[in-house]
Motif scaffolding. Structure first.
Motif, short mmCIF file in Angstrom:
data_model
loop_
_atom_site.label_atom_id
_atom_site.label_comp_id
_atom_site.label_asym_id
_atom_site.label_seq_id
_atom_site.Cartn_x
_atom_site.Cartn_y
_atom_site.Cartn_z
N ALA A 33 0.84 -1.21 0.00
CA ALA A 33 0.00 0.00 0.00
C ALA A 33 0.87 1.25 0.00
O ALA A 33 0.59 2.22 -0.73
N LEU A 34 1.93 1.25 0.81
CA LEU A 34 2.83 2.40 0.85
C LEU A 34 3.54 2.58 -0.48
O LEU A 34 3.64 3.70 -1.00
N ALA A 35 4.02 1.49 -1.07
CA ALA A 35 4.70 1.57 -2.37
C ALA A 35 3.76 2.11 -3.44
O ALA A 35 4.16 2.96 -4.25
N ALA A 36 2.50 1.68 -3.43
CA ALA A 36 1.54 2.15 -4.42
C ALA A 36 1.25 3.63 -4.23
O ALA A 36 1.19 4.40 -5.20
N ALA A 37 1.07 4.07 -2.98
CA ALA A 37 0.79 5.48 -2.70
C ALA A 37 1.98 6.35 -3.10
O ALA A 37 1.81 7.41 -3.71
N LEU A 38 3.18 5.91 -2.75
CA LEU A 38 4.36 6.67 -3.12
C LEU A 38 4.53 6.73 -4.64
O LEU A 38 4.88 7.77 -5.19
N SER A 39 4.25 5.62 -5.30
CA SER A 39 4.34 5.58 -6.76
C SER A 39 3.38 6.58 -7.40
O SER A 39 3.74 7.29 -8.34
N GLN A 40 2.15 6.66 -6.88
CA GLN A 40 1.18 7.63 -7.40
C GLN A 40 1.66 9.06 -7.18
O GLN A 40 1.33 9.95 -7.95
N ALA A 41 2.45 9.27 -6.14
CA ALA A 41 2.98 10.60 -5.84
C ALA A 41 4.31 10.85 -6.56
O ALA A 41 4.90 11.91 -6.39
N GLY A 42 4.77 9.86 -7.33
CA GLY A 42 6.00 10.03 -8.08
C GLY A 42 7.27 9.73 -7.30
O GLY A 42 8.36 10.16 -7.69
N VAL A 43 7.15 9.00 -6.21
CA VAL A 43 8.31 8.68 -5.37
C VAL A 43 8.47 7.16 -5.33
O VAL A 43 7.50 6.44 -5.12
N GLN A 44 9.69 6.68 -5.53
CA GLN A 44 9.96 5.25 -5.43
C GLN A 44 11.12 5.02 -4.48
O GLN A 44 12.23 5.51 -4.71
N LEU A 45 10.86 4.29 -3.41
CA LEU A 45 11.94 3.87 -2.51
C LEU A 45 12.50 2.57 -3.08
O LEU A 45 11.76 1.62 -3.31
N PRO A 46 13.80 2.51 -3.32
CA PRO A 46 14.37 1.38 -4.06
C PRO A 46 14.45 0.06 -3.31
O PRO A 46 14.57 -0.98 -3.93
N ALA A 47 14.38 0.07 -2.00
CA ALA A 47 14.67 -1.17 -1.28
C ALA A 47 13.65 -1.50 -0.20
O ALA A 47 14.00 -1.91 0.89
N MET A 48 12.36 -1.33 -0.46
CA MET A 48 11.36 -1.65 0.54
C MET A 48 11.20 -3.16 0.66
O MET A 48 11.07 -3.86 -0.33
N ASP A 49 11.21 -3.67 1.89
CA ASP A 49 10.91 -5.06 2.13
C ASP A 49 10.35 -5.20 3.54
O ASP A 49 10.09 -4.20 4.21
N ILE A 50 10.13 -6.40 3.98
CA ILE A 50 9.65 -6.62 5.34
C ILE A 50 10.66 -7.46 6.09
O ILE A 50 11.41 -8.24 5.51
#
Length: 80
Positions: free
Chosen positions: A23-40
């Motif tokens: 959900a965070l990756a999708a929201a950031l993507s819609q805002a034009g931001v991509q964090l390169p190394a998101m994981d859990i």
């Protein structure tokens, strides 16, 4: 996002963290931001074998321009 090979066996807490990460990756993507190394990560297994009491969304590291873009998105959200 699809789980990476490093991710542990899926439990309800791990699935919660995966859903939050996606959900965070999708929201950031819609805002034009991509964090390169998101994981859990599930740092401490529960006392029951293979169980996890919680999991963390690890945001990784990012470049200075990405950090500025993220700060701008957050500030724009606060201004609403």
């Amino acid at each position: 996002m699809t789980p990476t090979p490093r991710e542990p066996k899926t439990t309800p807490k791990i699935q919660e963290a995966l859903d939050a990460r996606d959900a965070l990756a999708a929201a950031l993507s819609q805002a034009g931001v991509q964090l390169p190394a998101m994981d859990i990560r599930s740092p401490w297994p529960d006392e029951r074998e293979g169980e996890t009491s919680y999991a963390l969304v690890h945001l990784g590291v990012c470049s200075a321009p990405v950090a500025h873009a993220l700060a701008e998105v957050i500030l724009n959200g606060l201004a609403r």
